[in-house]
Enzyme design. Structure first.
Site, mmCIF file in Angstrom:
data_model
loop_
_atom_site.group_PDB
_atom_site.id
_atom_site.type_symbol
_atom_site.label_atom_id
_atom_site.label_comp_id
_atom_site.label_asym_id
_atom_site.label_seq_id
_atom_site.Cartn_x
_atom_site.Cartn_y
_atom_site.Cartn_z
ATOM 1 N N ASP A 26 -9.923 -26.558 -22.196
ATOM 2 C CA ASP A 26 -10.051 -27.725 -22.820
ATOM 3 C C ASP A 26 -10.836 -27.614 -23.990
ATOM 4 O O ASP A 26 -11.875 -27.992 -24.386
ATOM 5 C CB ASP A 26 -10.789 -28.583 -21.762
ATOM 6 C CG ASP A 26 -10.366 -30.133 -21.930
ATOM 7 O OD1 ASP A 26 -9.722 -30.445 -23.088
ATOM 8 O OD2 ASP A 26 -10.973 -30.930 -21.513
ATOM 9 N N ASP A 85 -17.297 -29.649 -25.474
ATOM 10 C CA ASP A 85 -17.227 -30.636 -24.545
ATOM 11 C C ASP A 85 -17.357 -29.807 -23.318
ATOM 12 O O ASP A 85 -16.757 -29.837 -22.257
ATOM 13 C CB ASP A 85 -15.792 -31.255 -24.545
ATOM 14 C CG ASP A 85 -15.633 -32.382 -23.450
ATOM 15 O OD1 ASP A 85 -16.792 -32.650 -22.877
ATOM 16 O OD2 ASP A 85 -14.376 -32.561 -23.178
HETATM 17 N N1 LIG Z 1 -4.369 -23.042 -18.113
HETATM 18 C C1 LIG Z 1 -4.559 -23.672 -17.223
HETATM 19 N N2 LIG Z 1 -4.408 -23.061 -15.794
HETATM 20 C C2 LIG Z 1 -4.675 -23.750 -14.754
HETATM 21 N N3 LIG Z 1 -5.161 -25.048 -14.708
HETATM 22 C C3 LIG Z 1 -5.492 -25.550 -15.850
HETATM 23 C C4 LIG Z 1 -4.918 -25.122 -17.072
HETATM 24 N N4 LIG Z 1 -5.626 -26.046 -18.065
HETATM 25 C C5 LIG Z 1 -5.935 -26.960 -17.621
HETATM 26 N N5 LIG Z 1 -5.769 -26.892 -16.108
HETATM 27 C C6 LIG Z 1 -6.151 -27.979 -15.099
HETATM 28 O O1 LIG Z 1 -5.918 -29.223 -15.697
HETATM 29 C C7 LIG Z 1 -7.233 -29.804 -15.744
HETATM 30 C C8 LIG Z 1 -7.342 -30.650 -16.913
HETATM 31 O O2 LIG Z 1 -7.205 -29.872 -18.318
HETATM 32 P P1 LIG Z 1 -8.343 -30.146 -19.504
HETATM 33 O O3 LIG Z 1 -9.578 -30.169 -19.052
HETATM 34 O O4 LIG Z 1 -7.416 -29.151 -20.197
HETATM 35 O O5 LIG Z 1 -7.321 -31.469 -19.686
HETATM 36 P P2 LIG Z 1 -8.308 -32.964 -19.843
HETATM 37 O O6 LIG Z 1 -9.755 -32.760 -19.216
HETATM 38 O O7 LIG Z 1 -7.315 -33.752 -19.342
HETATM 39 O O8 LIG Z 1 -8.203 -33.177 -21.356
HETATM 40 P P3 LIG Z 1 -8.875 -34.363 -21.964
HETATM 41 O O9 LIG Z 1 -10.241 -34.672 -21.509
HETATM 42 O O10 LIG Z 1 -8.623 -34.007 -23.422
HETATM 43 O O11 LIG Z 1 -7.860 -35.563 -21.651
HETATM 44 C C9 LIG Z 1 -8.137 -28.618 -15.571
HETATM 45 O O12 LIG Z 1 -9.531 -29.133 -15.065
HETATM 46 C C10 LIG Z 1 -7.646 -27.936 -14.686
HETATM 47 O O13 LIG Z 1 -7.716 -28.099 -13.410
HETATM 48 MG MG LIG Z 2 -11.216 -31.475 -19.358
#
Ligand SMILES: Nc1ncnc2c1ncn2[C@@H]1O[C@H](COP(=O)(O)OP(=O)(O)OP(=O)(O)O)[C@@H](O)[C@H]1O
Ligand SMILES: [Mg+2]
Length: 267
Positions: free
Chosen positions: A207, A191
């Site tokens: 992610d 992804d």
């Molecule tokens: N370890 C981290 N430290 C700082 N910010 C983070 C971290 N993990 C995630 N984020 C923030 O949260 C946002 C979303 O995280 P992530 O992409 O993992 O989840 P998601 O896209 O909501 O997942 P999904 O698509 O499965 O719903 C990232 O773009 C980032 O801004």
């Molecule tokens: Mg994401």
């Protein structure tokens, strides 16, 4: 109002766990986030002293919400997969083809817990081989704790919003991560996009719930999709390499457009 009562109950329960709520207004119950299961998971993590403060929401995604948090002096990210509204059907295909998770039972909760564990394992594999990803710290049920990529409660920007001087260099760096992920961690991200890469002095991959091992039947197709995404984004900013050459270099084999059953000629 019933909603207000819920918020108060939530705050009381969290505070009873000894967790400081840093931003009382924004850590309100999202009805679909802090359900009973999630509170139990949170309680477990607090009890193990892995969380000492919960801050405001950083992001609300398709499957998960990410919150800022602290473990004593350390900043952490708390990623909570929503039990009720996560698209668990879409998760099933990624789990079934991956030998580590192929025996997972198909209840909604079961799938989401497995998914959380899968993201933890994927991050651990990438982290162990030295690829810049958030260090995974713990997981319980639908909650994943990882190191916070940011400073002073402010996450590093996503690649799409980052100020970048030398796009060519960042492009090559990400290709190098993809190659090391494949060769050393034996994983395909699956992804990859300008949303799932954070940037501060260097890129960080995030992610990784959907990342699969190389034995997954669709690993080759996911790899090609990742490269196409990367090329699509960077082609606006710098010269890009030929997709087929990238794939050959990463996998060490001749590139072949993968065919899915029922599509195109079978040989
Ligand atoms: N370890 C981290 N430290 C700082 N910010 C983070 C971290 N993990 C995630 N984020 C923030 O949260 C946002 C979303 O995280 P992530 O992409 O993992 O989840 P998601 O896209 O909501 O997942 P999904 O698509 O499965 O719903 C990232 O773009 C980032 O801004
Ligand atoms: Mg994401």
């Amino acid at each position: 109002m019933a909603r207000e009562d819920e918020y108060e109950r939530f705050d009381r329960e969290i505070e009873a766990m000894g967790v400081r709520i840093k931003d009382a207004d924004s850590v309100k119950v999202r009805d679909d986030v802090f359900d009973e299961v999630t509170l139990i998971a949170l309680y477990k993590l607090v009890h193990k002293r892995l969380i000492s403060a919960i801050g405001g929401p950083i992001s609300t995604g398709k499957e998960a919400n990410v919150f800022y948090g602290e473990r004593d002096e350390d900043e952490i990210a708390i990623k909570i997969y929503r039990i009720q509204t996560a698209n668990f059907k879409a998760m099933t295909e990624y789990l079934a083809g991956d030998r580590r998770f192929s025996s997972v039972r198909g209840t909604r909760k079961g799938i989401i817990f497995a998914w959380t564990k899968k993201e933890y394992s994927n991050l651990a594999r990438a982290y162990e081989v030295g690829i810049p990803v958030p260090e995974p710290l713990a997981f319980d049920r639908n909650i994943l704790l990882m190191r916070f990529l940011g400073e002073d409660e402010l996450p590093y920007p996503q690649l799409r919003n980052a100020e970048i001087e030398d796009y060519g260099a960042v492009y090559r760096q990400i290709l190098d991560y993809i190659e090391r992920l494949y060769r050393d961690a034996r994983l395909v991200h699956a992804d990859l996009s300008e949303y799932n890469i954070l940037y501060h002095e260097k890129p960080y991959l995030i992610d990784m719930g959907q990342a699969v091992t190389l034995d997954h039947p669709r690993a080759p197709a996911f790899l090609i999709r990742d490269i196409k995404n990367l090329n699509r984004y960077f082609s606006r900013y710098c010269d890009i390499l030929d997709e087929q050459e990238i794939i050959s270099a990463i996998t060490g084999t001749e590139y072949r457009e993968p065919s899915r059953p029922g599509e195109g000629m079978q040989s």
